[in-house]
Design a protein around this motif. Structure first.
Motif, PDB file in Angstrom:
ATOM      1  N   ILE A  40      -4.169   9.520 -23.970  1.00 16.34           N
ATOM      2  CA  ILE A  40      -4.737   8.500 -23.082  1.00 16.34           C
ATOM      3  C   ILE A  40      -5.984   7.879 -23.711  1.00 16.34           C
ATOM      4  CG2 ILE A  40      -5.894   8.160 -20.859  1.00 16.34           C
ATOM      5  CD1 ILE A  40      -3.876  10.221 -19.722  1.00 16.34           C
ATOM      6  N   GLU A  41      -6.811   8.706 -24.350  1.00 16.41           N
ATOM      7  CA  GLU A  41      -8.010   8.170 -24.997  1.00 16.41           C
ATOM      8  C   GLU A  41      -7.660   7.243 -26.152  1.00 16.41           C
ATOM      9  OE1 GLU A  41     -10.309  11.613 -25.999  1.00 16.41           O
ATOM     10  OE2 GLU A  41     -11.301  11.649 -24.034  1.00 16.41           O
ATOM     11  N   SER A  42      -6.636   7.603 -26.935  1.00 18.01           N
ATOM     12  CA  SER A  42      -6.248   6.739 -28.048  1.00 18.01           C
ATOM     13  C   SER A  42      -5.665   5.423 -27.541  1.00 18.01           C
ATOM     14  CB  SER A  42      -5.260   7.448 -28.971  1.00 18.01           C
ATOM     15  OG  SER A  42      -4.033   7.671 -28.316  1.00 18.01           O
ATOM     16  N   ARG A  43      -4.894   5.478 -26.454  1.00 14.51           N
ATOM     17  CA  ARG A  43      -4.378   4.235 -25.864  1.00 14.51           C
ATOM     18  C   ARG A  43      -5.515   3.349 -25.369  1.00 14.51           C
ATOM     19  NH1 ARG A  43       0.822   5.869 -22.116  1.00 14.51           N
ATOM     20  NH2 ARG A  43       2.000   6.947 -23.740  1.00 14.51           N
ATOM     21  N   ALA A  87       0.832  -1.199   0.000  1.00 16.09           N
ATOM     22  CA  ALA A  87       0.000   0.000   0.000  1.00 16.09           C
ATOM     23  C   ALA A  87       0.871   1.256   0.000  1.00 16.09           C
ATOM     24  CB  ALA A  87      -0.926  -0.011   1.214  1.00 16.09           C
ATOM     25  N   TYR A  88       1.977   1.212   0.699  1.00 13.43           N
ATOM     26  CA  TYR A  88       2.868   2.365   0.743  1.00 13.43           C
ATOM     27  C   TYR A  88       3.511   2.602  -0.618  1.00 13.43           C
ATOM     28  CZ  TYR A  88       6.757   5.412   1.927  1.00 13.43           C
ATOM     29  OH  TYR A  88       7.651   6.450   1.962  1.00 13.43           O
ATOM     30  N   ALA A  89       3.860   1.522  -1.304  1.00 18.56           N
ATOM     31  CA  ALA A  89       4.505   1.653  -2.610  1.00 18.56           C
ATOM     32  C   ALA A  89       3.549   2.259  -3.632  1.00 18.56           C
ATOM     33  CB  ALA A  89       4.990   0.292  -3.090  1.00 18.56           C
ATOM     34  N   GLN A  90       2.260   2.045  -3.485  1.00 24.27           N
ATOM     35  CA  GLN A  90       1.293   2.563  -4.438  1.00 24.27           C
ATOM     36  C   GLN A  90       0.791   3.958  -4.080  1.00 24.27           C
ATOM     37  OE1 GLN A  90      -1.862  -0.248  -4.759  1.00 24.27           O
ATOM     38  NE2 GLN A  90      -0.638  -1.743  -5.873  1.00 24.27           N
ATOM     39  N   SER A  91       1.032   4.409  -2.877  1.00 27.93           N
ATOM     40  CA  SER A  91       0.427   5.662  -2.433  1.00 27.93           C
ATOM     41  C   SER A  91       1.013   6.892  -3.115  1.00 27.93           C
ATOM     42  CB  SER A  91       0.565   5.799  -0.916  1.00 27.93           C
ATOM     43  OG  SER A  91       1.932   5.928  -0.578  1.00 27.93           O
ATOM     44  N   ASP A  92       2.238   6.842  -3.603  1.00 29.29           N
ATOM     45  CA  ASP A  92       2.839   8.049  -4.144  1.00 29.29           C
ATOM     46  C   ASP A  92       2.348   8.385  -5.551  1.00 29.29           C
ATOM     47  OD1 ASP A  92       6.009   6.925  -5.497  1.00 29.29           O
ATOM     48  OD2 ASP A  92       4.193   5.799  -5.109  1.00 29.29           O
ATOM     49  N   GLN A  93       1.809   7.415  -6.327  1.00 26.50           N
ATOM     50  CA  GLN A  93       1.331   7.732  -7.677  1.00 26.50           C
ATOM     51  C   GLN A  93      -0.104   8.233  -7.634  1.00 26.50           C
ATOM     52  OE1 GLN A  93       1.991   4.508 -10.321  1.00 26.50           O
ATOM     53  NE2 GLN A  93       4.204   4.673 -10.194  1.00 26.50           N
ATOM     54  N   GLY A  94      -1.000   7.456  -7.142  1.00 30.29           N
ATOM     55  CA  GLY A  94      -2.379   7.874  -7.002  1.00 30.29           C
ATOM     56  C   GLY A  94      -3.036   8.213  -8.333  1.00 30.29           C
ATOM     57  N   VAL A  95      -4.142   8.895  -8.250  1.00 30.79           N
ATOM     58  CA  VAL A  95      -4.881   9.317  -9.430  1.00 30.79           C
ATOM     59  C   VAL A  95      -4.564  10.781  -9.665  1.00 30.79           C
ATOM     60  CG1 VAL A  95      -7.177   9.653 -10.412  1.00 30.79           C
ATOM     61  CG2 VAL A  95      -6.711   7.665  -8.973  1.00 30.79           C
ATOM     62  N   THR A  96      -4.174  11.085 -10.881  1.00 33.87           N
ATOM     63  CA  THR A  96      -3.878  12.476 -11.213  1.00 33.87           C
ATOM     64  C   THR A  96      -4.876  12.971 -12.248  1.00 33.87           C
ATOM     65  OG1 THR A  96      -2.345  11.819 -12.953  1.00 33.87           O
ATOM     66  CG2 THR A  96      -1.410  12.189 -10.765  1.00 33.87           C
ATOM     67  N   MET A  97      -5.130  14.246 -12.221  1.00 40.64           N
ATOM     68  CA  MET A  97      -6.055  14.847 -13.163  1.00 40.64           C
ATOM     69  C   MET A  97      -5.275  15.827 -14.028  1.00 40.64           C
ATOM     70  SD  MET A  97      -9.610  16.843 -12.415  1.00 40.64           S
ATOM     71  CE  MET A  97     -10.313  15.432 -11.600  1.00 40.64           C
ATOM     72  N   SER A  98      -5.551  15.764 -15.326  1.00 38.19           N
ATOM     73  CA  SER A  98      -4.854  16.648 -16.241  1.00 38.19           C
ATOM     74  C   SER A  98      -5.859  17.368 -17.119  1.00 38.19           C
ATOM     75  CB  SER A  98      -3.883  15.849 -17.110  1.00 38.19           C
ATOM     76  OG  SER A  98      -3.290  16.682 -18.072  1.00 38.19           O
ATOM     77  N   THR A  99      -5.556  18.623 -17.422  1.00 34.98           N
ATOM     78  CA  THR A  99      -6.398  19.386 -18.339  1.00 34.98           C
ATOM     79  C   THR A  99      -5.681  19.630 -19.662  1.00 34.98           C
ATOM     80  OG1 THR A  99      -5.583  21.437 -17.352  1.00 34.98           O
ATOM     81  CG2 THR A  99      -7.647  20.527 -16.474  1.00 34.98           C
ATOM     82  N   ASP A 100      -4.520  19.005 -19.831  1.00 36.35           N
ATOM     83  CA  ASP A 100      -3.749  19.159 -21.062  1.00 36.35           C
ATOM     84  C   ASP A 100      -4.425  18.353 -22.178  1.00 36.35           C
ATOM     85  OD1 ASP A 100      -1.822  19.614 -22.962  1.00 36.35           O
ATOM     86  OD2 ASP A 100      -0.312  18.309 -22.049  1.00 36.35           O
ATOM     87  N   PRO A 101      -4.900  18.997 -23.224  1.00 37.17           N
ATOM     88  CA  PRO A 101      -5.627  18.295 -24.286  1.00 37.17           C
ATOM     89  C   PRO A 101      -4.800  17.211 -24.988  1.00 37.17           C
ATOM     90  CG  PRO A 101      -5.913  20.658 -24.512  1.00 37.17           C
ATOM     91  CD  PRO A 101      -4.887  20.440 -23.454  1.00 37.17           C
ATOM     92  N   SER A 102      -3.498  17.445 -25.132  1.00 35.24           N
ATOM     93  CA  SER A 102      -2.669  16.440 -25.807  1.00 35.24           C
ATOM     94  C   SER A 102      -2.534  15.170 -24.961  1.00 35.24           C
ATOM     95  CB  SER A 102      -1.296  17.006 -26.142  1.00 35.24           C
ATOM     96  OG  SER A 102      -0.610  17.369 -24.962  1.00 35.24           O
ATOM     97  N   LYS A 103      -2.408  15.342 -23.641  1.00 38.14           N
ATOM     98  CA  LYS A 103      -2.350  14.170 -22.756  1.00 38.14           C
ATOM     99  C   LYS A 103      -3.672  13.416 -22.773  1.00 38.14           C
ATOM    100  CE  LYS A 103       1.126  15.447 -19.325  1.00 38.14           C
ATOM    101  NZ  LYS A 103       1.378  15.635 -17.889  1.00 38.14           N
TER     102      LYS A 103
END
Length: 81
Positions: A39-42, A19-35
């Motif tokens: 992600i949608e194409s992947r 649980a500790y190893a996974q806590s640093d990434q988490g869910v991130t939110m981006s408003t960058d249209p290219s990102k």
């Protein structure tokens, strides 16, 4: 009793470290249209790959041949008495 306590303690330690190893990434939110587009194409590519694999698995039994192989048995050579 000590063995059970030790096993429980080790199990809890393993879960906590995972649980500790996974806590640093988490869910991130981006408003960058290219990102977002990347992600949608992947996601679409992954979905189409999964659909293709599922279609291949469902079609595979229909492609099996129903022909039976003939068994070629050689006559046994017996001793002539």
């Amino acid at each position: 009793m000590k063995k059970v306590s030790l096993a429980v303690l080790l199990s809890l330690g393993a879960v906590a470290s995972g649980a500790y190893a996974q806590s640093d990434q988490g869910v991130t939110m981006s408003t960058d249209p290219s990102k977002i587009a990347d992600i949608e194409s992947r996601a679409q590519n992954l979905q189409s790959q999964q659909d293709n694999m599922q279609n291949m698995h469902t079609q595979a039994p229909a492609q099996k041949s129903t022909h039976h192989k003939k068994s070629h048995s050689k006559p046994m050579s017996g001793s002539s008495q």
